[in-house]
Design a protein around this motif. Sequence first.
Motif, PDB file in Angstrom:
ATOM      1  N   THR A  63       0.834  -1.202   0.000  1.00 49.36           N
ATOM      2  CA  THR A  63       0.000   0.000   0.000  1.00 49.36           C
ATOM      3  C   THR A  63       0.868   1.252   0.000  1.00 49.36           C
ATOM      4  OG1 THR A  63      -1.725  -1.173   1.226  1.00 49.36           O
ATOM      5  CG2 THR A  63      -1.847   1.225   1.211  1.00 49.36           C
ATOM      6  N   LEU A  64       1.949   1.240   0.772  1.00 48.63           N
ATOM      7  CA  LEU A  64       2.872   2.373   0.788  1.00 48.63           C
ATOM      8  C   LEU A  64       3.448   2.610  -0.596  1.00 48.63           C
ATOM      9  CD1 LEU A  64       4.609   4.552   2.136  1.00 48.63           C
ATOM     10  CD2 LEU A  64       6.220   2.742   2.802  1.00 48.63           C
ATOM     11  N   MET A  65       3.878   1.547  -1.254  1.00 49.88           N
ATOM     12  CA  MET A  65       4.445   1.698  -2.583  1.00 49.88           C
ATOM     13  C   MET A  65       3.405   2.210  -3.564  1.00 49.88           C
ATOM     14  SD  MET A  65       6.159  -1.021  -5.211  1.00 49.88           S
ATOM     15  CE  MET A  65       4.550  -1.229  -5.988  1.00 49.88           C
ATOM     16  N   HIS A  66       2.203   1.652  -3.530  1.00 50.88           N
ATOM     17  CA  HIS A  66       1.162   2.051  -4.476  1.00 50.88           C
ATOM     18  C   HIS A  66       0.758   3.509  -4.290  1.00 50.88           C
ATOM     19  CE1 HIS A  66      -0.161  -2.439  -4.934  1.00 50.88           C
ATOM     20  NE2 HIS A  66       0.904  -2.140  -5.640  1.00 50.88           N
ATOM     21  N   CYS A  67       0.671   3.954  -3.050  1.00 53.74           N
ATOM     22  CA  CYS A  67       0.323   5.363  -2.803  1.00 53.74           C
ATOM     23  C   CYS A  67       1.459   6.288  -3.233  1.00 53.74           C
ATOM     24  CB  CYS A  67      -0.001   5.581  -1.326  1.00 53.74           C
ATOM     25  SG  CYS A  67      -1.593   4.897  -0.788  1.00 53.74           S
ATOM     26  N   THR A  68       2.704   5.902  -2.944  1.00 56.59           N
ATOM     27  CA  THR A  68       3.841   6.737  -3.308  1.00 56.59           C
ATOM     28  C   THR A  68       3.997   6.826  -4.817  1.00 56.59           C
ATOM     29  OG1 THR A  68       4.953   6.023  -1.277  1.00 56.59           O
ATOM     30  CG2 THR A  68       6.299   7.144  -2.906  1.00 56.59           C
ATOM     31  N   ALA A  69       3.654   5.753  -5.517  1.00 58.99           N
ATOM     32  CA  ALA A  69       3.785   5.716  -6.969  1.00 58.99           C
ATOM     33  C   ALA A  69       2.573   6.294  -7.690  1.00 58.99           C
ATOM     34  CB  ALA A  69       4.016   4.284  -7.431  1.00 58.99           C
ATOM     35  N   GLY A  70       1.572   6.755  -6.955  1.00 57.90           N
ATOM     36  CA  GLY A  70       0.395   7.331  -7.579  1.00 57.90           C
ATOM     37  C   GLY A  70      -0.573   6.316  -8.136  1.00 57.90           C
ATOM     38  N   LEU A  71      -0.448   5.055  -7.720  1.00 60.13           N
ATOM     39  CA  LEU A  71      -1.372   4.005  -8.158  1.00 60.13           C
ATOM     40  C   LEU A  71      -2.586   3.904  -7.253  1.00 60.13           C
ATOM     41  CD1 LEU A  71       1.212   1.198  -9.006  1.00 60.13           C
ATOM     42  CD2 LEU A  71       0.027   2.698 -10.619  1.00 60.13           C
ATOM     43  N   ASP A  72      -2.510   4.464  -6.061  1.00 57.47           N
ATOM     44  CA  ASP A  72      -3.617   4.461  -5.108  1.00 57.47           C
ATOM     45  C   ASP A  72      -3.662   5.836  -4.445  1.00 57.47           C
ATOM     46  OD1 ASP A  72      -5.751   3.636  -3.618  1.00 57.47           O
ATOM     47  OD2 ASP A  72      -4.690   2.056  -2.529  1.00 57.47           O
ATOM     48  N   THR A  73      -4.830   6.219  -3.977  1.00 59.92           N
ATOM     49  CA  THR A  73      -5.012   7.537  -3.365  1.00 59.92           C
ATOM     50  C   THR A  73      -5.020   7.413  -1.850  1.00 59.92           C
ATOM     51  OG1 THR A  73      -6.357   8.237  -5.246  1.00 59.92           O
ATOM     52  CG2 THR A  73      -6.507   9.567  -3.248  1.00 59.92           C
ATOM     53  N   LEU A  94      -1.723  13.076 -13.505  1.00 64.50           N
ATOM     54  CA  LEU A  94      -1.172  11.964 -12.729  1.00 64.50           C
ATOM     55  C   LEU A  94      -0.731  10.830 -13.654  1.00 64.50           C
ATOM     56  CD1 LEU A  94      -0.544  10.848  -9.933  1.00 64.50           C
ATOM     57  CD2 LEU A  94      -2.901   9.989  -9.818  1.00 64.50           C
ATOM     58  N   THR A  95      -1.543  10.556 -14.663  1.00 65.83           N
ATOM     59  CA  THR A  95      -1.171   9.541 -15.651  1.00 65.83           C
ATOM     60  C   THR A  95       0.124   9.930 -16.349  1.00 65.83           C
ATOM     61  OG1 THR A  95      -3.471   8.901 -16.025  1.00 65.83           O
ATOM     62  CG2 THR A  95      -1.887   8.373 -17.761  1.00 65.83           C
ATOM     63  N   GLN A  96       0.242  11.202 -16.678  1.00 64.51           N
ATOM     64  CA  GLN A  96       1.446  11.683 -17.353  1.00 64.51           C
ATOM     65  C   GLN A  96       2.668  11.581 -16.456  1.00 64.51           C
ATOM     66  OE1 GLN A  96       1.309  15.832 -18.494  1.00 64.51           O
ATOM     67  NE2 GLN A  96       2.613  15.468 -20.260  1.00 64.51           N
ATOM     68  N   LEU A  97       2.506  11.911 -15.182  1.00 64.16           N
ATOM     69  CA  LEU A  97       3.623  11.809 -14.251  1.00 64.16           C
ATOM     70  C   LEU A  97       4.079  10.359 -14.117  1.00 64.16           C
ATOM     71  CD1 LEU A  97       4.373  13.562 -10.980  1.00 64.16           C
ATOM     72  CD2 LEU A  97       4.108  11.090 -10.885  1.00 64.16           C
ATOM     73  N   ARG A  98       3.133   9.446 -13.977  1.00 63.73           N
ATOM     74  CA  ARG A  98       3.519   8.029 -13.872  1.00 63.73           C
ATOM     75  C   ARG A  98       4.247   7.571 -15.132  1.00 63.73           C
ATOM     76  NH1 ARG A  98      -1.908   7.114 -11.434  1.00 63.73           N
ATOM     77  NH2 ARG A  98      -2.593   6.530 -13.535  1.00 63.73           N
ATOM     78  N   ARG A  99       3.801   8.046 -16.275  1.00 59.63           N
ATOM     79  CA  ARG A  99       4.406   7.637 -17.547  1.00 59.63           C
ATOM     80  C   ARG A  99       5.798   8.220 -17.732  1.00 59.63           C
ATOM     81  NH1 ARG A  99       1.345  10.290 -22.129  1.00 59.63           N
ATOM     82  NH2 ARG A  99       2.832  11.976 -21.650  1.00 59.63           N
ATOM     83  N   ASP A 100       5.971   9.499 -17.350  1.00 67.10           N
ATOM     84  CA  ASP A 100       7.209  10.207 -17.655  1.00 67.10           C
ATOM     85  C   ASP A 100       8.271  10.103 -16.569  1.00 67.10           C
ATOM     86  OD1 ASP A 100       6.031  11.019 -19.990  1.00 67.10           O
ATOM     87  OD2 ASP A 100       5.547  13.042 -19.294  1.00 67.10           O
ATOM     88  N   ARG A 101       7.867   9.911 -15.316  1.00 66.28           N
ATOM     89  CA  ARG A 101       8.839  10.044 -14.234  1.00 66.28           C
ATOM     90  C   ARG A 101       8.895   8.846 -13.290  1.00 66.28           C
ATOM     91  NH1 ARG A 101       7.598  15.774 -11.738  1.00 66.28           N
ATOM     92  NH2 ARG A 101       9.225  15.108 -10.298  1.00 66.28           N
ATOM     93  N   ILE A 102       8.074   7.840 -13.549  1.00 65.60           N
ATOM     94  CA  ILE A 102       8.056   6.663 -12.677  1.00 65.60           C
ATOM     95  C   ILE A 102       8.153   5.408 -13.529  1.00 65.60           C
ATOM     96  CG2 ILE A 102       6.724   5.353 -10.985  1.00 65.60           C
ATOM     97  CD1 ILE A 102       5.390   7.963 -10.141  1.00 65.60           C
ATOM     98  N   GLY A 103       8.987   4.466 -13.087  1.00 61.53           N
ATOM     99  CA  GLY A 103       9.066   3.162 -13.714  1.00 61.53           C
ATOM    100  C   GLY A 103       8.509   2.108 -12.780  1.00 61.53           C
ATOM    101  N   PHE A 104       7.925   1.053 -13.351  1.00 61.82           N
ATOM    102  CA  PHE A 104       7.309  -0.001 -12.542  1.00 61.82           C
ATOM    103  C   PHE A 104       7.836  -1.371 -12.960  1.00 61.82           C
ATOM    104  CE2 PHE A 104       4.178   3.437 -12.823  1.00 61.82           C
ATOM    105  CZ  PHE A 104       3.901   3.657 -11.484  1.00 61.82           C
ATOM    106  N   ILE A 105       8.107  -2.201 -11.957  1.00 58.13           N
ATOM    107  CA  ILE A 105       8.466  -3.603 -12.191  1.00 58.13           C
ATOM    108  C   ILE A 105       7.643  -4.441 -11.226  1.00 58.13           C
ATOM    109  CG2 ILE A 105      10.302  -5.318 -12.313  1.00 58.13           C
ATOM    110  CD1 ILE A 105      12.311  -2.974 -12.308  1.00 58.13           C
ATOM    111  N   PHE A 106       6.833  -5.359 -11.757  1.00 53.24           N
ATOM    112  CA  PHE A 106       5.994  -6.206 -10.921  1.00 53.24           C
ATOM    113  C   PHE A 106       6.342  -7.671 -11.165  1.00 53.24           C
ATOM    114  CE2 PHE A 106       3.432  -2.360 -11.787  1.00 53.24           C
ATOM    115  CZ  PHE A 106       3.397  -1.862 -10.492  1.00 53.24           C
TER     116      PHE A 106
END
Length: 275
Positions: A63-73, A94-106
């Motif tokens: 939950t901490l990761m998801h909130c910090t990454a903008g995946l959860d509010t 927010l979608t743009q920020l996740r796309r441009d400045r955050i990478g995800f590995i699951f």
Amino acid sequence: MTAAPLAPHTLRTRPGIAAATTDLSKVYGSGDTRVVALDQVSIDFREGEFTAIMGPSGCGKSTLMHCTAGLDTPTSGNVRIGTTELSTLGDRQLTQLRRDRIGFIFQAFNLLPTLTALENITLPLTIAGRRPDQQWLDRVVSMVGLSQRLDHRPAQLSGGQQQRVAVARALAARPAIIFGDEPTGNLDSRAGTEILGFLRDSVRELGQTVVMVTHDPVAAGFADRVVFLSDGRMVDEMAHPTPDRVLDVMKNFDTKNVGTKNVGTENSDARSRTS
């Protein structure tokens, strides 16, 4: 009016901080079904550092990761990526920020089966209408050992190779920060060690910032520091972790009754030895 692109690495909370939370809380349900997943968590994730988040099952680490990454509010509190406060952004921003400045590995890889490895790696850039920096892309592909596999589709790759593609995809856009949720959870120990080594190299050689949720002390041993959560609270942290030291801390967790004072006291000596 279209918002201006949020370029990676250009905005910071203060020098050296890639992301930060302040008094972050997340509550699900109400009344008898109310669950506090995060309870006023404040933490900085420093640039160019590999941080692992650990704790008992259900402690709030994902939950901490998801909130910090903008995946959860979050229910309350603040999250910043650089100097950008996430609560000030609309859905498109927010979608743009996740796309441009955050990478995800699951751990599920999340590759498109009809695309080649190269097409999967560059997919976020393609969606954004951006051309990859070829020199950077070549460096990333070489680092994860995929130079001879770029024309292969996911079904033609092993699990470890598929996760290498996912790592390269996260790095390709040069994000400000990469989040990994149990990125080696579906891999055997050898492939998992390779992926962790690539993440470690991305920090040391590429200056990347990585935040990884894991339950595995061996995986945590690849990080620069480990933060420990319990019952939705940050209860301790460790610099320069080793698997044995992390395991010693984890053994002290009682998932039904653990307090900040007890865990912090038990590991104060360990922190002083590594600070």
